[in-house]
Write an enzyme that holds these catalytic residues in place. Structure first.
Site, PDB file in Angstrom:
ATOM      1  N   CYS A 185     -43.154 -30.919 -21.047  1.00 24.47           N
ATOM      2  CA  CYS A 185     -44.392 -30.222 -20.733  1.00 24.47           C
ATOM      3  C   CYS A 185     -45.520 -30.664 -21.662  1.00 24.47           C
ATOM      4  O   CYS A 185     -45.813 -31.848 -21.767  1.00 24.47           O
ATOM      5  CB  CYS A 185     -44.160 -28.713 -20.802  1.00 24.47           C
ATOM      6  SG  CYS A 185     -45.540 -27.722 -20.169  1.00 24.47           S
TER       7      CYS A 185
ATOM      8  N   LYS B 124     -36.664 -28.944 -26.787  1.00 27.30           N
ATOM      9  CA  LYS B 124     -38.111 -28.962 -26.967  1.00 27.30           C
ATOM     10  C   LYS B 124     -38.512 -28.419 -28.340  1.00 27.30           C
ATOM     11  O   LYS B 124     -38.064 -27.352 -28.759  1.00 27.30           O
ATOM     12  CB  LYS B 124     -38.774 -28.138 -25.854  1.00 27.30           C
ATOM     13  CG  LYS B 124     -40.298 -28.182 -25.852  1.00 27.30           C
ATOM     14  CD  LYS B 124     -40.860 -27.364 -24.690  1.00 27.30           C
ATOM     15  CE  LYS B 124     -42.373 -27.427 -24.634  1.00 27.30           C
ATOM     16  NZ  LYS B 124     -42.927 -26.597 -23.545  1.00 27.30           N
TER      17      LYS B 124
ATOM     18  N   GLU C  33     -38.896 -30.588 -15.450  1.00 27.99           N
ATOM     19  CA  GLU C  33     -38.600 -29.590 -16.487  1.00 27.99           C
ATOM     20  C   GLU C  33     -37.996 -28.326 -15.889  1.00 27.99           C
ATOM     21  O   GLU C  33     -38.377 -27.892 -14.813  1.00 27.99           O
ATOM     22  CB  GLU C  33     -39.899 -29.229 -17.218  1.00 27.99           C
ATOM     23  CG  GLU C  33     -39.741 -28.108 -18.232  1.00 27.99           C
ATOM     24  CD  GLU C  33     -41.077 -27.525 -18.682  1.00 27.99           C
ATOM     25  OE1 GLU C  33     -41.068 -26.745 -19.649  1.00 27.99           O
ATOM     26  OE2 GLU C  33     -42.117 -27.843 -18.063  1.00 27.99           O
TER      27      GLU C  33
END
Length: 535
Positions: A411, A358, A293
């Protein structure tokens, strides 16, 4: 033995004031040992009965004991969440000059907020409380509802839900394929709280040993089911797909320093092409190279030289999946003030094949509640992106050349059950890019891995994790660790891609089985209350 247990429990039930709060706090703290990396879940056979006895004793308070039960729940929750989430404080030391003063607030404030849900669960249980073994079901029902709310209210944070206690050994975790995390949470509370009824008398034909005996039988049945499932579903691999996961173990301060651009890129390129054994030819062995990430301290696609270096690295037939911040589409010359946290799929010629933004942003890490007001007051989130990150619009599978479609998760998106795979767009695997470097060498990354693995079991999909500082792993759809690279280690991980299995019951119908279990338990509790009132 039973008489001594009854005497000790009675002393606890009659305890009041600060001693009562201290008992709840210690019981909660010990309960945190049930989570990764310790996985000492038998301790819950001691701590959850204490929770039952605390609610028993709350009846001596005002308003039928509801406020006293809530306070016991708050202290139990605070004791549970502080040692379970202490590692969040590490993130405030990355830029200590700016954020260190907030560390105590984070280490105590977040657990105190989460403990409000535990307090609500205890209070609601007290409203439904009975004097027989069904009070264990009352606690399990109400605390499961409280945990579900914790996972959904204000974006939700279901970290270390009680159901994760049953994720080790792996055979126990297989039940998640049927009932998901919330069903596992109900079973955890019911099973581990059951010894509390051993102090009950045997009047009116009641046999106190039946509840713990039933709980142990359920635990044994879960083990048998899991062992059979693991035997019937050995790990199979997707043909002609070779993964290479790069774990750079890059210090967090360097990752967001533009001046380190050349150094970061050189490290990534060299590490990605490193031979992993005497027969290895580096990145040429892989068909999919995966980086973690937010891998760059710059906007990747706006740096032509970085894209050219990636194209030079990738041989024909190899693609790169990497995390990166992404600038929104703006007019030429416009200043970038906000960004997406994204995943790119990049072909061997440097072309971008697919992008995912995201959806579930981290509060205070990637955005601030009431962002404009908080910034006017001088606050800034940990990533220091003015205006906060921009959330994506939808979750969808990404097309990967010569491989099954992949579902991207960035994440902590991997900690949300039921939000992983779209029912009408089932992918072949899950790719989870994360940067746990914020949290140092602590229990946090182990807990993150534990939760990601349960998503694989729930959905029947393999999980591939690339983490900056670890723990990177390839996990098959039954939760087996095919390969992993430890915490705080620099290196590459070469592995095949496990094949998905047919959709599990949980993947097909979600939380419906868990909801049915909770409703049936609630009906039983209400029935027992009505029977007592009539008698």
């Amino acid at each position: 033995m039973t008489s001594k247990l009854r005497a000790a429990a009675l002393a606890l039930i009659l305890t009041w004031g600060w001693k009562r709060a201290a008992i709840a706090l210690v019981a909660g703290a010990l309960s945190a040992l049930a989570m990764a990396p310790f996985n000492a879940w038998p301790v819950l056979f001691l701590t959850f009965p204490v929770a039952v006895w605390l609610i028993d004793g709350a009846g001596a308070g005002r308003w039928r004991g509801v406020p006293a039960a809530a306070m016991s729940g708050f202290w139990f929750g605070l004791g549970y969440f502080v040692p379970g989430l202490y590692w969040i404080g590490y993130a405030f030391l990355v830029d200590a000059s700016t954020f260190a003063w907030l560390m105590p607030l984070a280490v105590l404030g977040l657990p105190a907020y989460l403990a409000l849900f535990t307090a609500f669960g205890f209070a609601l249980a007290r409203v439904l409380w009975t004097r027989d073994a069904s009070r264990v079901l009352a606690l399990a029902t109400c605390l499961t509802v409280a945990e579900w709310l914790r996972g959904h209210v204000l974006t939700g944070f279901p970290w270390n839900a009680f159901g994760y206690a049953l994720s080790e050994p792996l055979a126990l975790a297989q039940t998640a394929s049927l009932i998901g995390l919330w069903g596992m949470t109900f079973l955890s509370i019911s099973i581990f709280a059951s010894p509390a009824v051993l102090i009950d008398g045997s009047s009116r034909g009641r046999k106190p040993w039946i509840a713990p005996a039933t709980a142990l039988s359920v635990l044994a049945a879960m083990l048998v089911f899991g062992a059979i499932r693991l035997t019937l579903q050995p790990t199979a691999m997707v043909a002609n797909v070779k993964l290479r996961i790069m774990q750079p173990n890059l210090p967090q301060d360097a990752r967001f320093n533009y001046a380190a651009k050349a150094e970061v890129m050189q490290k990534y390129l060299a590490l990605s092409d490193r031979a992993s054994g005497p027969q290895s030819t580096g990145v040429r062995d892989a068909t999919i190279l995966i980086w973690p990430e937010s891998a760059f301290p710059f906007f990747l696609t706006r740096e032509a030289d970085a894209m050219a270096q990636i194209a030079d690295l990738l041989p024909k037939g190899t693609v790169l999946i990497t995390g990166s911040v992404r600038a929104p589409d703006l007019p030429p010359g416009a200043r970038v003030t906000r960004a997406f946290n994204s995943i790119y799929v990049i072909d061997h010629d440097g072309s971008v094949l697919s992008v995912y933004d995201k959806l579930n942003l981290v509060p205070f890490g990637e955005f601030l509640p009431f962002q404009d007001l908080m910034e006017k007051l001088g606050f800034v989130q940990l990533t220091k992106v003015q205006g906060g990150f921009i959330p994506g619009t939808r979750r969808r599978a990404m097309a990967i050349p010569d491989a099954p479609h992949a579902l991207p998760l960035i994440c902590y998106e991997a900690i949300f059950p039921g939000h992983v795979a779209a029912r009408d767009d089932r992918p072949g695997w899950i790719v989870n890019l994360t940067n746990d470097g914020w949290f140092g060498i602590s229990t946090g990354p182990y807990q993150h891995l534990q939760q990601a693995r349960l998503r694989a079991i729930e959905e029947g999909l393999p999980m591939v994790r690339a983490a900056n500082t670890g723990i990177s792993a390839v996990i098959d759809p039954s939760g087996r660790m095919v390969a992993r690279l430890g915490l705080g280690v620099e290196g590459v991980l070469d592995a095949g891609l496990p094949a998905a299995i047919p959709p599990t019951i949980y993947a097909r119908i979600g939380d419906i089985p868990a909801a049915v279990i909770v409703v049936l338990a609630l009906i039983q509790v209400i029935r027992r209350r009505l029977a007592r009132r009539n008698s």
